[in-house]
Each structure stands twice: as structure tokens, then as C-alpha cells.
Motif scaffolding. Sequence first.
Motif, short mmCIF file in Angstrom:
data_model
loop_
_atom_site.label_atom_id
_atom_site.label_comp_id
_atom_site.label_asym_id
_atom_site.label_seq_id
_atom_site.Cartn_x
_atom_site.Cartn_y
_atom_site.Cartn_z
N UNK A 146 2.99 -3.50 18.89
CA UNK A 146 3.57 -3.34 17.55
C UNK A 146 2.72 -4.00 16.48
N UNK A 147 2.31 -5.23 16.72
CA UNK A 147 1.47 -5.93 15.74
C UNK A 147 0.12 -5.22 15.59
N UNK A 148 -0.46 -4.79 16.71
CA UNK A 148 -1.72 -4.08 16.64
C UNK A 148 -1.63 -2.80 15.85
N UNK A 149 -0.52 -2.08 15.99
CA UNK A 149 -0.33 -0.84 15.25
C UNK A 149 -0.11 -1.09 13.76
N UNK A 164 -8.55 2.68 4.17
CA UNK A 164 -9.73 3.56 4.23
C UNK A 164 -9.49 4.93 3.61
N UNK A 165 -8.22 5.29 3.42
CA UNK A 165 -7.93 6.62 2.86
C UNK A 165 -7.67 6.54 1.37
N UNK A 186 -2.47 0.59 11.05
CA UNK A 186 -1.96 1.36 9.91
C UNK A 186 -2.47 0.81 8.59
N UNK A 187 -2.54 -0.53 8.50
CA UNK A 187 -3.05 -1.14 7.27
C UNK A 187 -4.52 -0.78 7.05
N UNK A 201 0.81 -1.22 0.00
CA UNK A 201 0.00 0.00 0.00
C UNK A 201 0.85 1.27 0.00
N UNK A 202 2.15 1.11 -0.13
CA UNK A 202 3.10 2.23 -0.24
C UNK A 202 3.05 3.16 0.97
#
Length: 239
Positions: free
Chosen positions: A225-228, A238-239, A232-233, A130-131
Motif C-alpha cells: 500500500x505504501x509503495x503504491x 511525471x504527467x 502514484x505520487x 496533486x488532485x
Amino acid sequence: MKGLVIAIQFLTRVSMPRVTVSNEEFAASIRWFPAVGLLIGALLAATAWAGTRVDSWTGALLGVIAWVAVTGALHLDGLGDIADASGAAHKDRDRLLAVLADPHVGSFAVVTIGLQLLAKLVLLHALIEMAVLEAVVLVPLAARIGPLVWSRWLPDLHAGLGSRFRRAARTIDLAGWGALLAVAAWFAPGLLATPMLIGGWGWWVLRRIGGISGDGHGAGIEIVESGLLFALAIGARLT
């Protein structure tokens, strides 16, 4: 800056000048944990980016390898210990503490660590696709705000490494790192999940284990960390 050097020596395998450290200075180094997270994030993101010159999966794999290598699997060890201890918690507290102190690795630890590495690999690959790889730089920083919160909030599980940080994290430290996180979240909205993840881990540890320890801090960093990465994904999608 001595506190930063101590924190880097403790949390990473990065070579630093040797310094004499008192108990008070070691405890105070917790204030620099998020800064060390930024260093870790920069190293893993740069390695992952280099790997993408081959393909996105290679980038994700090299990123995870760098993540483990620079930390020396310190937090993964804590995650494994908590997984083993949690598996024994249905028996009694003495059994739980005995499992935490046992250096041997059980089946709960093996499965949990394997799933954690797989989760990071898949999620890092998704962010590369997703860059938005640059946002990963901030993930280790945000996760290492957790120990400052847990040290002030949760009771000590036992007298050990984690208990040495109690009262070392000041309100001004939390406010400063929290403000920086808020600014960063403007560019990477997924970081807004940080308070929920940190709070959720603290609630789980308190309810399931009964308090915080060095293993609890390490495991919490891994979970956050995994949750973040997941947050982020979702934010990028969504954006």
C-alpha cells in the motif's frame, strides 16, 4: 456472495450479517480480498475528501485514521510482528518463531508502525495536493492481490492462519484481478508497480523469514500500500 461477506468480516470492522463458516469457505474467501480492498479504498478516500473541506493535511489525517479504523489495524499488527521477528532473525529460527508468537510489542514494531503511518500520511497528503485522490481508491484493492500470489508461491512459515489459504487462490482468480488491475492502471499508471512490489515482498519474506504466515500477509499488504501511494505520487508528478 457468502465469500465476500466472510472476507469483509475478516479484513474489516464493517458490520455484516453473521454467517456460519466452514474451514473451506473461510479459505476460499481469499478470492474476495481485492474486492474488500475496493471497499476500504472507497471509505478512506471519501473520508479524506471530506477532510479536505478544512485543508489538505486534515484530509490526509482523516484518511489515515479511517484506513486504520476500518481495518482494525489488522495489517499493522502483522507489520509490527514481522519487524520484531526480523530483528531477532540474526540469532536462530527458533528465536524468530518465538518472537512471532509473542503477543508483546517490541521496539522494532513500534518504530516500524510509526514510520508506516507517517509514510501514509505524507503520501496521502501529496496525492491530495496533486488532485489525484481518486486513484487511492484502487490502492487497497491492488495490495490485496498480494495474498493470492503469496499463498500460491511461498511455503508456509508454520501451521497457522495464513496456511489455511494455501491452494484456495485459483489461477482464474489471479487472472481476473490481474486483468482488472491492468485496466485500472490505464487511468492510474502508478498501479503498474503492483507486480514489482508484490514480488519484492515475497522475495524478501522468503529470504529473510523463510516462508509466509498471517503476519507476513498483513505486513505485505501494508508495504505494498505504501509503495503504491509512492508510485502514484511519482506518476502524477511525471504527467
